[in-house]
Design a protein around this motif. Structure first.
Motif, PDB file in Angstrom:
ATOM      1  N   ARG A 163      14.866   6.325  -9.718  1.00  0.00           N
ATOM      2  CA  ARG A 163      15.185   6.454  -8.299  1.00  0.00           C
ATOM      3  C   ARG A 163      16.113   5.321  -7.867  1.00  0.00           C
ATOM      4  N   LEU A 164      15.825   4.115  -8.342  1.00  0.00           N
ATOM      5  CA  LEU A 164      16.663   2.963  -8.022  1.00  0.00           C
ATOM      6  C   LEU A 164      18.068   3.137  -8.591  1.00  0.00           C
ATOM      7  N   GLU A 165      18.168   3.609  -9.810  1.00  0.00           N
ATOM      8  CA  GLU A 165      19.474   3.816 -10.433  1.00  0.00           C
ATOM      9  C   GLU A 165      20.296   4.851  -9.657  1.00  0.00           C
ATOM     10  N   LYS A 166      19.632   5.900  -9.183  1.00  0.00           N
ATOM     11  CA  LYS A 166      20.330   6.925  -8.396  1.00  0.00           C
ATOM     12  C   LYS A 166      20.904   6.321  -7.115  1.00  0.00           C
ATOM     13  N   SER A 167      20.127   5.466  -6.453  1.00  0.00           N
ATOM     14  CA  SER A 167      20.615   4.811  -5.237  1.00  0.00           C
ATOM     15  C   SER A 167      21.787   3.882  -5.541  1.00  0.00           C
ATOM     16  N   GLU A 168      21.740   3.224  -6.695  1.00  0.00           N
ATOM     17  CA  GLU A 168      22.839   2.329  -7.057  1.00  0.00           C
ATOM     18  C   GLU A 168      24.116   3.111  -7.348  1.00  0.00           C
ATOM     19  N   ARG A 169      23.986   4.249  -8.004  1.00  0.00           N
ATOM     20  CA  ARG A 169      25.187   5.066  -8.258  1.00  0.00           C
ATOM     21  C   ARG A 169      25.794   5.551  -6.942  1.00  0.00           C
ATOM     22  N   LYS A 170      24.954   5.933  -6.002  1.00  0.00           N
ATOM     23  CA  LYS A 170      25.451   6.372  -4.698  1.00  0.00           C
ATOM     24  C   LYS A 170      26.162   5.233  -3.973  1.00  0.00           C
ATOM     25  N   ALA A 171      25.619   4.022  -4.058  1.00  0.00           N
ATOM     26  CA  ALA A 171      26.236   2.880  -3.386  1.00  0.00           C
ATOM     27  C   ALA A 171      27.612   2.587  -3.964  1.00  0.00           C
ATOM     28  N   ARG A 172      27.747   2.739  -5.277  1.00  0.00           N
ATOM     29  CA  ARG A 172      29.054   2.456  -5.894  1.00  0.00           C
ATOM     30  C   ARG A 172      30.114   3.469  -5.470  1.00  0.00           C
ATOM     31  N   THR A 179       0.830  -1.200   0.000  1.00  0.00           N
ATOM     32  CA  THR A 179       0.000   0.000   0.000  1.00  0.00           C
ATOM     33  C   THR A 179       0.869   1.256   0.000  1.00  0.00           C
ATOM     34  N   ARG A 180       1.878   1.267   0.873  1.00  0.00           N
ATOM     35  CA  ARG A 180       2.752   2.447   0.968  1.00  0.00           C
ATOM     36  C   ARG A 180       3.537   2.660  -0.319  1.00  0.00           C
ATOM     37  N   SER A 181       3.987   1.573  -0.943  1.00  0.00           N
ATOM     38  CA  SER A 181       4.729   1.692  -2.206  1.00  0.00           C
ATOM     39  C   SER A 181       3.859   2.327  -3.290  1.00  0.00           C
ATOM     40  N   ALA A 182       2.612   1.862  -3.398  1.00  0.00           N
ATOM     41  CA  ALA A 182       1.724   2.400  -4.429  1.00  0.00           C
ATOM     42  C   ALA A 182       1.459   3.876  -4.193  1.00  0.00           C
ATOM     43  N   LEU A 183       1.220   4.259  -2.937  1.00  0.00           N
ATOM     44  CA  LEU A 183       0.983   5.667  -2.640  1.00  0.00           C
ATOM     45  C   LEU A 183       2.213   6.506  -2.948  1.00  0.00           C
ATOM     46  N   ALA A 184       3.398   5.966  -2.677  1.00  0.00           N
ATOM     47  CA  ALA A 184       4.626   6.717  -2.936  1.00  0.00           C
ATOM     48  C   ALA A 184       4.844   6.924  -4.429  1.00  0.00           C
ATOM     49  N   ILE A 185       4.639   5.891  -5.231  1.00  0.00           N
ATOM     50  CA  ILE A 185       4.870   5.999  -6.673  1.00  0.00           C
ATOM     51  C   ILE A 185       3.846   6.914  -7.332  1.00  0.00           C
ATOM     52  N   ARG A 235      17.692  -1.938  -1.825  1.00  0.00           N
ATOM     53  CA  ARG A 235      16.696  -2.988  -1.614  1.00  0.00           C
ATOM     54  C   ARG A 235      15.301  -2.392  -1.440  1.00  0.00           C
ATOM     55  N   LYS A 236      15.195  -1.337  -0.643  1.00  0.00           N
ATOM     56  CA  LYS A 236      13.890  -0.716  -0.418  1.00  0.00           C
ATOM     57  C   LYS A 236      13.347  -0.097  -1.703  1.00  0.00           C
ATOM     58  N   ASP A 237      14.230   0.500  -2.507  1.00  0.00           N
ATOM     59  CA  ASP A 237      13.797   1.075  -3.784  1.00  0.00           C
ATOM     60  C   ASP A 237      13.357  -0.021  -4.756  1.00  0.00           C
ATOM     61  N   ALA A 238      14.053  -1.160  -4.722  1.00  0.00           N
ATOM     62  CA  ALA A 238      13.665  -2.286  -5.582  1.00  0.00           C
ATOM     63  C   ALA A 238      12.300  -2.826  -5.174  1.00  0.00           C
ATOM     64  N   LYS A 239      12.055  -2.859  -3.875  1.00  0.00           N
ATOM     65  CA  LYS A 239      10.762  -3.335  -3.386  1.00  0.00           C
ATOM     66  C   LYS A 239       9.645  -2.394  -3.837  1.00  0.00           C
ATOM     67  N   LEU A 267       9.684  -0.481  -6.462  1.00  0.00           N
ATOM     68  CA  LEU A 267       9.531  -0.667  -7.901  1.00  0.00           C
ATOM     69  C   LEU A 267       8.754  -1.942  -8.205  1.00  0.00           C
ATOM     70  N   ARG A 268       9.052  -2.991  -7.489  1.00  0.00           N
ATOM     71  CA  ARG A 268       8.334  -4.255  -7.695  1.00  0.00           C
ATOM     72  C   ARG A 268       6.836  -4.079  -7.473  1.00  0.00           C
ATOM     73  N   HIS A 269       6.481  -3.404  -6.390  1.00  0.00           N
ATOM     74  CA  HIS A 269       5.069  -3.190  -6.100  1.00  0.00           C
ATOM     75  C   HIS A 269       4.431  -2.247  -7.122  1.00  0.00           C
ATOM     76  N   GLY A 270       5.200  -1.257  -7.574  1.00  0.00           N
ATOM     77  CA  GLY A 270       4.680  -0.371  -8.600  1.00  0.00           C
ATOM     78  C   GLY A 270       4.405  -1.118  -9.895  1.00  0.00           C
ATOM     79  N   ALA A 271       5.336  -1.987 -10.298  1.00  0.00           N
ATOM     80  CA  ALA A 271       5.132  -2.780 -11.511  1.00  0.00           C
ATOM     81  C   ALA A 271       3.917  -3.682 -11.369  1.00  0.00           C
ATOM     82  N   GLU A 272       3.676  -4.149 -10.158  1.00  0.00           N
ATOM     83  CA  GLU A 272       2.521  -5.017  -9.879  1.00  0.00           C
ATOM     84  C   GLU A 272       1.211  -4.302 -10.196  1.00  0.00           C
ATOM     85  N   THR A 273       1.152  -2.991  -9.921  1.00  0.00           N
ATOM     86  CA  THR A 273      -0.084  -2.249 -10.183  1.00  0.00           C
ATOM     87  C   THR A 273      -0.374  -2.163 -11.677  1.00  0.00           C
ATOM     88  N   ALA A 274       0.662  -2.242 -12.515  1.00  0.00           N
ATOM     89  CA  ALA A 274       0.511  -2.022 -13.953  1.00  0.00           C
ATOM     90  C   ALA A 274       0.341  -3.299 -14.757  1.00  0.00           C
TER      91      ALA A 274
END
Length: 510
Positions: free
Chosen positions: A388-397, A263-269, A413-417, A419-426
Motif C-alpha cells: 500500500r505504501l509503495e502504491k502511494s509512493e508511485r502515485k506521488a512520483r 489502535t486504528r492502524s492495527a484494526l486497518a491492517i 506519511r500516513k501509510d508509513a505510520k 506500517l510502523r504500527h503494524g510492524a509493532e504488533t509483530a
C-alpha cells in the motif's frame, strides 16, 4: 488539603479463631516495633449502579478517622500494589471533581452512589528496621459492614462482622511480604480470600472482575490474538491518558492521540480477519476522536514551531506585533480546540466508543481466517501494508510539484505510520525483522512529518502576510518566515527521497 497521590502496597490476611499477635521480631529485617495505636475508622464506598468500578478492581471511598481522613481513590497497579489518590473530606455525597476526572473514562456518564458503610476498629503496630527506618504497618482490624443499596447479600448475618489483618509497606521492599509469610502463618492467619473489605461486605453482589491477565500472542497461535493483545494495551493507554487530558497534563493530548492512532492502524491492517462492518465502524469513530484531539495538539505544535523560528530573528523583529498575533491566533485555536476535546470526552459518542472497543476485545467478531497461525498470517498482512505504501509512493512520483504533490506526500506519511504500527504488533514473534521494519517506517514518517509541518506553517504564514492593513515590516517578517518553511519543506522532501528505498527492501517472512 489538595489531592495527593501515592502507591499503596499491602497484603490482607484472615486470622483464625485462635490467632494471636504475630512475633514481629521473628520477621527478618525487623529490629523493633512501635507501641500499638488504636483508632476508629468509618468509610462509605461508592460505585455506579452496575458496579463498574468494582468490576475493574477500583475502589472509591470517603473515610473519617485516622491520619488520612478524606476521599480515597484506589486504582490497580499489580497484585499487591495500587495507586492511591487522596482528596479532602468535603461533603459526604459530593465526589471531588479531581476524582471524578480520574473516573470519567470508567463511569461513562453513570452516577456514583453509596454501596456500603464499613466501621473498623483498627490497632496498628509500626515495624522498624535496624537503622530505625519505618518498614511497614501491621493492622489488626475488627470490621462491621452494612450494605447501603439493593437486597442483603446471602450470608450477610454471618459476614457483617469479621476480623482482618493487613501488612502495608512503608519503606520496605516487597521482600518483606515473603519474609513475613511464615511468621503470620504461625500466628494463625492465612491469605485473605477477598480482594478488599468492601468486596467481602457485598458478598454475592460483588461482580466478577474484568481483568483476565495479559494476552500473550504466540507465533503458532491464532493471529486473532495478535490484534487483541495489541488492542488491549492501547485501550489501557487510552483510559489512562483520558484523565491526564482532562487535567491538561503536558503531552497528554499527544499520548492519547497516539494510542488512538495505533489502535486504528492495527484494526486497518488486520481488518480482513474480522467482520468488515464492525471493524470499519470502530475505525470511523477512532478517526473522529483522533481528529478532535489533534486540533489543539496541532495548534500547540505549530505555535511552538513558529515562535522558535521567530526567536531566531533580531530582537526588534521577534518581540514586536508579529509575535503577539501568532500567540493570539494560535493560542485561541489551541484553547478552542481543547474545549471541544473536553466536550467530546464527556459525550455519549465517546463513551459508546470506549464500550465498543472493549466489546471488540472481549467478544471479537472474528472470521475463520483469524484462526490462522500468527507468524505467517501477520507477515502477509503487514507486507500488504508495505505494498500500500509503495502504491502511494508511485502515485506521488507521478504528481507534479505543488499542493497536490504535498497532499500525496502526506498520504505516504500516513501509510508509513500505519506500517510502523503494524510492524509493532509483530515484534513479539518476528523479532529483529519487525523492529527493523518499524524503525524504517518511523524514519520515513518523521521525514515526511517535518515536510507536512513545514507546509502547514508556510500556508499559515503566507495567509498572515496577505492580511489587509498589515504594516510593511510585519509583512516582511511573515514572508521571511514563510520562505524558511518553504526551504524546510524542500529539504525534507530531498531527505525523503534518500529514505524511502530502505522501507521498500523490508519484508517479513513467515
Amino acid at each position: 488539603m489538595a489531592s495527593a497521590e501515592s502507591t499503596e502496597s499491602e497484603r490482607k490476611y484472615e486470622p483464625g479463631p485462635t490467632a494471636r499477635a504475630p512475633r514481629f521480631l521473628d520477621i527478618p529485617g525487623v529490629e523493633h516495633t512501635g507501641e500499638p495505636a488504636e483508632m476508629l475508622l468509618e468509610a462509605v464506598y461508592f460505585d455506579t449502579p452496575d458496579m463498574e468500578l468494582a468490576r475493574r478492581a477500583i475502589t472509591l471511598r470517603r473515610r473519617t478517622g485516622g491520619p488520612d481522613d478524606g476521599w480515597h481513590l484506589k486504582l490497580p497497579l499489580g497484585p499487591d500494589d495500587r495507586q492511591e489518590i487522596h482528596a479532602p473530606l468535603g461533603q459526604p455525597d459530593d465526589v471531588p471533581p479531581r476524582l471524578l476526572e480520574r473516573l470519567a473514562a470508567f463511569t461513562r456518564g453513570r452516577e456514583l452512589s453509596p454501596t456500603a458503610r464499613l466501621t473498623t476498629r483498627r490497632t496498628t503496630t509500626r515495624l522498624y528496621g535496624p537503622s530505625g527506618e519505618h518498614l511497614a504497618d501491621f493492622s489488626d482490624d475488627h470490621v462491621h459492614a452494612a450494605q447501603l443499596r439493593g437486597p442483603e447479600p446471602k450470608g450477610r448475618e454471618q459476614g457483617a462482622h469479621w476480623r482482618e489483618w493487613e501488612l502495608e509497606l512503608v519503606h520496605a521492599t516487597p521482600e518483606l511480604f515473603r519474609a513475613a509469610e511464615p511468621v503470620i502463618a504461625a500466628a494463625g492467619a492465612r491469605p485473605a480470600g477477598h480482594s478488599s473489605k468492601v468486596a467481602r461486605a457485598l458478598g454475592d453482589t460483588w461482580p466478577a472482575g474484568t481483568n483476565q491477565g495479559p494476552l500473550r500472542p504466540r507465533k503458532n497461535g491464532p493471529v486473532r490474538d495478535v490484534v487483541l493483545a495489541y488492542l488491549d494495551d492501547r485501550i489501557t493507554e487510552i483510559l489512562a491518558n483520558d484523565a491526564e487530558v482532562r487535567r491538561e497534563e503536558p503531552e497528554a493530548l499527544h499520548h492519547m492521540r497516539s494510542a488512538v492512532r495505533r489502535t486504528r492502524s492495527a484494526l486497518a491492517i488486520y481488518r480482513p480477519l474480522f467482520n468488515k462492518g464492525a471493524a470499519a465502524r470502530l475505525e470511523d469513530e477512532l478517526r473522529w476522536i483522533g481528529r478532535v484531539l489533534g486540533r489543539p495538539r496541532d495548534a500547540e505544535v505549530l505555535r511552538t514551531r513558529i515562535l522558535a523560528d521567530l526567536g531566531g530573528l533580531p530582537d526588534e523583529q521577534s518581540s514586536g506585533p508579529v509575535r503577539g498575533q501568532i500567540e493570539h491566533e494560535l493560542g485561541a485555536k489551541y484553547d478552542g480546540g481543547y474545549r471541544r476535546a473536553l466536550a467530546a470526552l464527556d459525550s455519549s459518542r465517546y463513551f459508546l466508543l470506549l464500550d465498543a472497543l472493549e466489546d471488540f476485545r472481549n467478544h471479537p467478531p472474528a472470521k475463520a481466517k483469524a484462526e490462522r497461525k500468527a507468524g505467517k498470517a501477520s507477515a502477509k498482512l503487514i507486507n500488504q501494508a508495505i505494498g500500500r505504501l509503495e502504491k502511494s509512493e508511485r502515485k506521488a512520483r507521478r504528481t507534479p510539484d505543488g499542493p497536490r504533490h504535498d497532499k500525496a506526500l502526506h498520504k505516504i506519511r500516513k501509510d508509513a505510520k500505519r506500517l510502523r504500527h503494524g510492524a509493532e504488533t509483530a515484534v513479539p514473534f518476528h523479532g529483529k525483522a519487525a523492529r527493523k521494519l518499524r524503525k524504517s517506517a518511523h524514519r520515513l514518517q518523521e521525514v515526511l512529518g517535518r515536510h507536512q509541518d513545514a507546509v502547514i506553517a508556510r500556508e499559515l504564514l503566507a495567509g498572515f502576510a496577505d492580511a489587509p492593513d498589515l504594516s510593511e515590516s510585519s509583512k516582511a517578517i511573515y514572508q521571511h518566515l514563510a520562505r524558511q518553511e518553504q526551504d524546510t519543506a524542500e529539504q525534507s522532501q530531498a531527505a525523503y527521497e534518500k529514505t524511502r528505498k530502505k522501507v521498500w527492501k523490508r519484508r517479513l517472512g513467515s
